[in-house]
Design an enzyme around this catalytic site. Sequence first.
Site, PDB file in Angstrom:
ATOM      1  N   ASP A  35      41.314  47.252  70.710  1.00  0.00           N
ATOM      2  CA  ASP A  35      42.779  47.274  70.687  1.00  0.00           C
ATOM      3  C   ASP A  35      43.299  47.842  69.362  1.00  0.00           C
ATOM      4  O   ASP A  35      42.636  47.740  68.328  1.00  0.00           O
ATOM      5  CB  ASP A  35      43.301  45.836  70.907  1.00  0.00           C
ATOM      6  CG  ASP A  35      44.748  45.815  71.327  1.00  0.00           C
ATOM      7  OD1 ASP A  35      45.281  46.862  71.745  1.00  0.00           O
ATOM      8  OD2 ASP A  35      45.363  44.726  71.247  1.00  0.00           O
ATOM      9  N   HIS A  52      44.063  57.068  70.657  1.00  0.00           N
ATOM     10  CA  HIS A  52      42.989  56.927  71.655  1.00  0.00           C
ATOM     11  C   HIS A  52      41.863  57.919  71.351  1.00  0.00           C
ATOM     12  O   HIS A  52      40.686  57.596  71.468  1.00  0.00           O
ATOM     13  CB  HIS A  52      43.529  57.187  73.064  1.00  0.00           C
ATOM     14  CG  HIS A  52      44.580  56.206  73.490  1.00  0.00           C
ATOM     15  ND1 HIS A  52      44.454  54.855  73.287  1.00  0.00           N
ATOM     16  CD2 HIS A  52      45.783  56.375  74.097  1.00  0.00           C
ATOM     17  CE1 HIS A  52      45.524  54.233  73.760  1.00  0.00           C
ATOM     18  NE2 HIS A  52      46.350  55.141  74.248  1.00  0.00           N
ATOM     19  N   LEU A 146      19.828  49.362  75.177  1.00  0.00           N
ATOM     20  CA  LEU A 146      21.159  48.754  75.329  1.00  0.00           C
ATOM     21  C   LEU A 146      21.790  49.059  76.689  1.00  0.00           C
ATOM     22  O   LEU A 146      21.765  50.195  77.150  1.00  0.00           O
ATOM     23  CB  LEU A 146      22.081  49.305  74.228  1.00  0.00           C
ATOM     24  CG  LEU A 146      23.552  48.885  74.302  1.00  0.00           C
ATOM     25  CD1 LEU A 146      23.720  47.433  73.887  1.00  0.00           C
ATOM     26  CD2 LEU A 146      24.419  49.775  73.424  1.00  0.00           C
TER      27      LEU A 146
HETATM   28  C1  IPE Z   1      43.718  45.079  76.408  1.00  0.00           C
HETATM   29  O1  IPE Z   1      44.587  45.662  75.503  1.00  0.00           O
HETATM   30  C2  IPE Z   1      43.131  46.106  77.325  1.00  0.00           C
HETATM   31  C3  IPE Z   1      42.175  47.032  76.719  1.00  0.00           C
HETATM   32  C4  IPE Z   1      41.743  46.995  75.494  1.00  0.00           C
HETATM   33  C5  IPE Z   1      41.661  48.020  77.615  1.00  0.00           C
HETATM   34  P1  IPE Z   1      46.138  45.796  75.789  1.00  0.00           P
HETATM   35  O2  IPE Z   1      46.728  46.455  74.608  1.00  0.00           O
HETATM   36  O3  IPE Z   1      46.366  46.435  77.101  1.00  0.00           O
HETATM   37  O4  IPE Z   1      46.584  44.277  75.893  1.00  0.00           O
HETATM   38  P2  IPE Z   1      48.009  43.595  75.611  1.00  0.00           P
HETATM   39  O5  IPE Z   1      49.018  44.287  76.453  1.00  0.00           O
HETATM   40  O6  IPE Z   1      48.294  43.761  74.159  1.00  0.00           O
HETATM   41  O7  IPE Z   1      47.804  42.150  75.971  1.00  0.00           O
HETATM   42  C1  IPE Z   2      43.800  49.956  73.064  1.00  0.00           C
HETATM   43  O1  IPE Z   2      44.790  50.364  72.189  1.00  0.00           O
HETATM   44  C2  IPE Z   2      43.434  51.023  74.054  1.00  0.00           C
HETATM   45  C3  IPE Z   2      43.710  50.680  75.454  1.00  0.00           C
HETATM   46  C4  IPE Z   2      44.347  49.624  75.892  1.00  0.00           C
HETATM   47  C5  IPE Z   2      43.264  51.628  76.431  1.00  0.00           C
HETATM   48  P1  IPE Z   2      46.330  50.225  72.564  1.00  0.00           P
HETATM   49  O2  IPE Z   2      46.773  51.480  73.237  1.00  0.00           O
HETATM   50  O3  IPE Z   2      46.583  48.991  73.330  1.00  0.00           O
HETATM   51  O4  IPE Z   2      46.984  50.138  71.117  1.00  0.00           O
HETATM   52  P2  IPE Z   2      48.174  49.209  70.647  1.00  0.00           P
HETATM   53  O5  IPE Z   2      47.847  47.815  71.042  1.00  0.00           O
HETATM   54  O6  IPE Z   2      49.398  49.708  71.331  1.00  0.00           O
HETATM   55  O7  IPE Z   2      48.229  49.391  69.168  1.00  0.00           O
HETATM   56 MG    MG Z   3      47.063  47.103  72.795  1.00  0.00          MG
END
Ligand code: IPE
Ligand code: IPE
Ligand code: MG
Length: 265
Positions: A35, A52, A146
């Site tokens: 995240d 990303h 792995l």
């Molecule tokens: C969780 O992250 C999903 C992934 C890492 C794929 P999100 O960014 O989607 O989760 P929330 O919305 O902060 O809970």
């Molecule tokens: C995690 O990073 C990637 C996915 C959920 C695919 P985010 O896109 O959720 O990044 P934040 O949480 O908005 O910073």
């Molecule tokens: Mg996120």
Amino acid sequence: MTELFAALKPGSEEWLLATSLDPARLPRHIAVIMDGNGRWAKERRLPRIAGHKSGVDSVRNIVESAARLGIEALTLYAFSTENWKRPSLEVEALFRLLRLYLHSELATLMKNNVRLGAIGRISGLPSGVQKELQHVIDLTASNTGLRLNLALNYSGRTELVDAVKSIVASGIPPAQINEDTIERALYTSALPEPDLLIRTSGEMRISNFLLWQIAYTELVVSPTLWPDFRCRHLLEALLEFQRRERRFGGVEAAKEEAQVDLALR
Ligand code: IPE
Ligand code: IPE
Ligand code: MG
């Protein structure tokens, strides 16, 4: 762990962290909620997609580090069923990056003896992604190192719904249903339970990840945003894991005996 030491520079920060680890007490299965990509990009005034893109480098680094550490399984939360709520351009970019990763990393996965797998409602993914995924799964199927497990179009609740559906369809009498029945019906039935769950970017929530499987998993929240997360941060999380006392609802036998002794004196 020997492979990790061979790859690290003696005296480097990673090397020092690795020497503090107990090789006999490494987790068998690590799960990661990757995240913070969006915030990483925002901090740099870049579009979220740039975050990303940068996050792919972290995936490469962590997969290779886990393989070198001799970890049995690594489950990465890459796309949740709720992530479809995001703007379509972002969703498309995520799948494009996934395809690029699968395509460009095949050689590294082979080199590191990594076997790819996927959990989630895979049939709900764009067909191009499904094809590329299956291609790499097939090509890495006989690797013995792995097990890299990508959670795609995944949520813990849909996994439980799918498990219930398959149990009902199997016709098993309700009285015979036990925890093993459910375990066997989950997407993760072939994997050991996660010992360690890492969430990056400081968020203290599970976001619908592995709800059944994490009953006794140790949780480590790292403040580092996913695109900055590297081997060093993984080693720090592992050290934190090794400082924990896992009790599984019981008590540590030696301590308990000493206390009983004291109380009886
Ligand atoms: C969780 O992250 C999903 C992934 C890492 C794929 P999100 O960014 O989607 O989760 P929330 O919305 O902060 O809970
Ligand atoms: C995690 O990073 C990637 C996915 C959920 C695919 P985010 O896109 O959720 O990044 P934040 O949480 O908005 O910073
Ligand atoms: Mg996120």
